[in-house]
Motif scaffolding. Structure first.
Motif, PDB file in Angstrom:
ATOM      1  N   SER A 251      -6.019  -2.249   5.473  1.00 46.01           N
ATOM      2  CA  SER A 251      -5.617  -1.772   6.798  1.00 46.01           C
ATOM      3  C   SER A 251      -5.844  -0.273   6.997  1.00 46.01           C
ATOM      4  CB  SER A 251      -4.157  -2.133   7.080  1.00 46.01           C
ATOM      5  OG  SER A 251      -3.313  -1.604   6.095  1.00 46.01           O
ATOM      6  N   CYS A 252      -5.736   0.541   5.946  1.00 44.14           N
ATOM      7  CA  CYS A 252      -5.928   1.981   6.149  1.00 44.14           C
ATOM      8  C   CYS A 252      -7.105   2.524   5.338  1.00 44.14           C
ATOM      9  CB  CYS A 252      -4.655   2.757   5.808  1.00 44.14           C
ATOM     10  SG  CYS A 252      -4.296   2.849   4.046  1.00 44.14           S
TER      11      CYS A 252
ATOM     12  N   CYS B 110      -7.137  -0.419   0.332  1.00 46.27           N
ATOM     13  CA  CYS B 110      -6.245  -1.084   1.282  1.00 46.27           C
ATOM     14  C   CYS B 110      -7.049  -1.610   2.463  1.00 46.27           C
ATOM     15  CB  CYS B 110      -5.193  -0.075   1.755  1.00 46.27           C
ATOM     16  SG  CYS B 110      -4.152  -0.681   3.070  1.00 46.27           S
TER      17      CYS B 110
ATOM     18  N   HIS C 155       0.087   4.173   0.923  1.00 41.62           N
ATOM     19  CA  HIS C 155      -0.263   5.058   2.034  1.00 41.62           C
ATOM     20  C   HIS C 155       0.379   4.585   3.340  1.00 41.62           C
ATOM     21  CE1 HIS C 155      -3.146   6.878  -0.652  1.00 41.62           C
ATOM     22  NE2 HIS C 155      -3.674   5.702  -0.881  1.00 41.62           N
ATOM     23  N   CYS C 156       0.177   3.327   3.693  1.00 42.60           N
ATOM     24  CA  CYS C 156       0.637   2.842   4.996  1.00 42.60           C
ATOM     25  C   CYS C 156       1.741   1.804   4.887  1.00 42.60           C
ATOM     26  CB  CYS C 156      -0.542   2.278   5.794  1.00 42.60           C
ATOM     27  SG  CYS C 156      -1.296   0.838   5.021  1.00 42.60           S
TER      28      CYS C 156
ATOM     29  N   CYS D 118       0.843  -1.196   0.000  1.00 44.41           N
ATOM     30  CA  CYS D 118       0.000   0.000   0.000  1.00 44.41           C
ATOM     31  C   CYS D 118       0.881   1.249   0.000  1.00 44.41           C
ATOM     32  CB  CYS D 118      -0.900   0.008   1.233  1.00 44.41           C
ATOM     33  SG  CYS D 118      -1.833   1.531   1.413  1.00 44.41           S
TER      34      CYS D 118
HETATM   35 ZN    ZN Z   1      -2.870   1.177   3.424  1.00 44.02          ZN
END
Ligand code: ZN
Length: 102
Positions: A33-34, A31, A7-8, A5
């Motif tokens: 998780s985020c 994603c 982002h994270c 990902c």
């Molecule tokens: Zn993420």
């Protein structure tokens, strides 16, 4: 193939992806998780679209016989467009995740 990902930086396998948005020209994935959205191969998709557009335009010019004395040139440009699109499709399978542009 694991996807990271942008982002994270969480690694996920494609089956973990929560949802996929195919409405835009780019296939966007969410994603797990985020909850951030990201897309793969955005830059390559642009070039691929350009190649296909080139083919479409040159084909149309040929079909309607516009400037038919240049039809060989149009066909050649169209062929290059197809080759680019095919090449990008092939490369795209090995490309990493693009960083988000915003
Ligand atoms: Zn993420």
């Amino acid at each position: 193939m694991k996807v990271t990902c942008p982002h994270c930086q969480e690694k996920m396998s494609p089956k973990d992806i929560k949802s996929i948005n195919k409405n835009s020209i780019y296939v966007e994935k969410q994603c797990p998780s985020c909850d951030g959205w990201f897309s793969l191969n955005k830059r390559l998709t642009k070039i691929k679209t350009l190649g296909m557009t080139l083919l479409l335009i040159t084909s149309l010019l040929n079909i309607f016989g516009i400037k038919s004395e240049y039809s060989i040139v149009f066909s050649s440009i169209g062929l290059v467009g197809v080759l680019v699109a095919l090449l990008i499709t092939f490369i795209g399978k090995n490309e990493k995740v693009d960083k988000p542009s915003q």
